[in-house]
Design an enzyme around this catalytic site. Structure first.
Site, PDB file in Angstrom:
ATOM      1  N   ASP A  92       8.672 -15.394  69.879  1.00  7.53           N
ATOM      2  CA  ASP A  92       8.052 -14.756  71.032  1.00  7.53           C
ATOM      3  C   ASP A  92       7.336 -13.486  70.579  1.00  7.53           C
ATOM      4  OD1 ASP A  92       7.303 -14.190  73.582  1.00  7.53           O
ATOM      5  OD2 ASP A  92       9.323 -13.980  74.393  1.00  7.53           O
ATOM      6  N   VAL A  93       6.064 -13.634  70.215  1.00  6.00           N
ATOM      7  CA  VAL A  93       5.280 -12.499  69.716  1.00  6.00           C
ATOM      8  C   VAL A  93       4.142 -12.115  70.669  1.00  6.00           C
ATOM      9  CG1 VAL A  93       5.802 -12.837  67.277  1.00  6.00           C
ATOM     10  CG2 VAL A  93       3.908 -14.081  68.302  1.00  6.00           C
ATOM     11  N   LYS A  94       3.758 -13.028  71.559  1.00  6.08           N
ATOM     12  CA  LYS A  94       2.726 -12.768  72.574  1.00  6.08           C
ATOM     13  C   LYS A  94       1.475 -12.113  71.991  1.00  6.08           C
ATOM     14  CE  LYS A  94       5.886 -12.465  76.526  1.00  6.08           C
ATOM     15  NZ  LYS A  94       7.204 -12.565  75.852  1.00  6.08           N
ATOM     16  N   ARG A  95       0.960 -12.665  70.916  1.00  6.88           N
ATOM     17  CA  ARG A  95      -0.246 -12.124  70.308  1.00  6.88           C
ATOM     18  C   ARG A  95      -1.476 -12.537  71.110  1.00  6.88           C
ATOM     19  NH1 ARG A  95       3.295  -9.429  68.160  1.00  6.88           N
ATOM     20  NH2 ARG A  95       3.483  -9.112  65.913  1.00  6.88           N
TER      21      ARG A  95
END
Length: 281
Positions: A92-95
């Protein structure tokens, strides 16, 4: 094998629950661990031991990044250990950025042998669909996946995600349509697509907002909000009717609060899976 097929097999075998690993400072304290790299490592090891039976595990990178390079090293260890154990990892990095920058992010997380190799990552698509074309191609090349934020349950997201274009289509629905196109391009005929969306399991009017984009969607659906955030298995069944084979209910605090004993977390996971599978049967 594509990520979508791997995930589909994992959900059939282990149930449709994704276990989040979110080492908040408050959770470290609840577990009796120091708010330090050492506490972070112990938390991660225990969480993986207790939750490895999930169809996928979803570490939240922010809680590792806050410790700098030492925290990144712990995350690398977690990803490597999970891979060795055969556990699918959704990082879960939401880049979200322009194409060239996204290519750099993709190279960090998606190729085989990358330092932070994961099976899939989360992305924020609001720089425009074409900014993610190269990242999607890289993911497909390496049998990996992407989960695109579409209609989340956080109140701050409503203004953008529910905004409508001239033809009345919500932005979140356009995100789903784009994701469908990516699946058609890279995963046609391969079973469940490798490119999914994030839809909050606490969103009541999902079908109304998303319309035909929801009914036609052909990829996995990551559904956070199950457990401690308020959605139960019946909510999952009702809100994702018609997409039972695609939905992966995500629970973090609801499972982690059973820690620090790995056996207790394992029991909590088994119970969560039983609830979801019974509701979706």
């Amino acid at each position: 094998m594509s990520f979508g097929v791997k995930l589909q097999d994992a959900m059939r075998l282990k149930g449709r629950v994704c276990a989040g690993i979110d080492p908040h400072a408050s959770l470290l304290a609840e577990w009796g661990l120091p708010d330090s790299v050492e506490g972070l490592r112990e938390f991660s090891q225990r969480a993986l031991e207790g939750l490895a039976g999930a169809a996928a595990i979803k570490p939240q990178s922010a809680f590792y990044e806050r410790f700098g390079s030492a925290g990144w090293a712990v995350l690398e260890e977690l990803l490597r250990d999970a891979r060795s154990a055969g556990v699918l990892m959704i990082l879960d990095v939401k880049r979200g950025d322009i194409g060239s920058t996204m290519a750099g992010y993709g190279a960090a997380f998606l190729p085989e042998g990358a330092p932070l190799e994961a099976d899939a990552i989360t992305i924020a698509p609001y720089m425009g669909a074409s900014a993610y074309d190269a990242t999607a191609a890289l993911a497909a090349q390496h049998g990996k996946g992407l989960f695109t934020l579409a209609l989340t349950s956080n109140p701050e997201g409503k203004v953008l995600q529910r905004s409508v274009s001239a033809d009345g289509t919500a932005v979140s629905a356009q995100v789903m349509e784009w994701t469908n196109q990516v699946n058609d391009l890279h995963c046609a005929g391969a079973g469940l697509g490798s490119f999914g969306v994030v839809l909050g399991s606490t969103v009541d009017d999902m079908t109304k907002v998303l319309g035909s984009a929801f009914s036609a969607f052909n990829g996995p659906i990551l559904a956070p909000g199950f457990g401690a955030q308020g959605a139960d298995a019946e909510d999952i069944r009702r809100r994702f009717a018609g997409h039972e084979h695609q939905v992966l209910a995500s629970s973090s605090r609801g499972l982690l609060k059973a820690g620090p004993n790995p056996a207790a977390m394992q029991e909590a996971l088994v119970k969560a899976v039983e609830e979801v599978e019974s509701a979706l049967a």
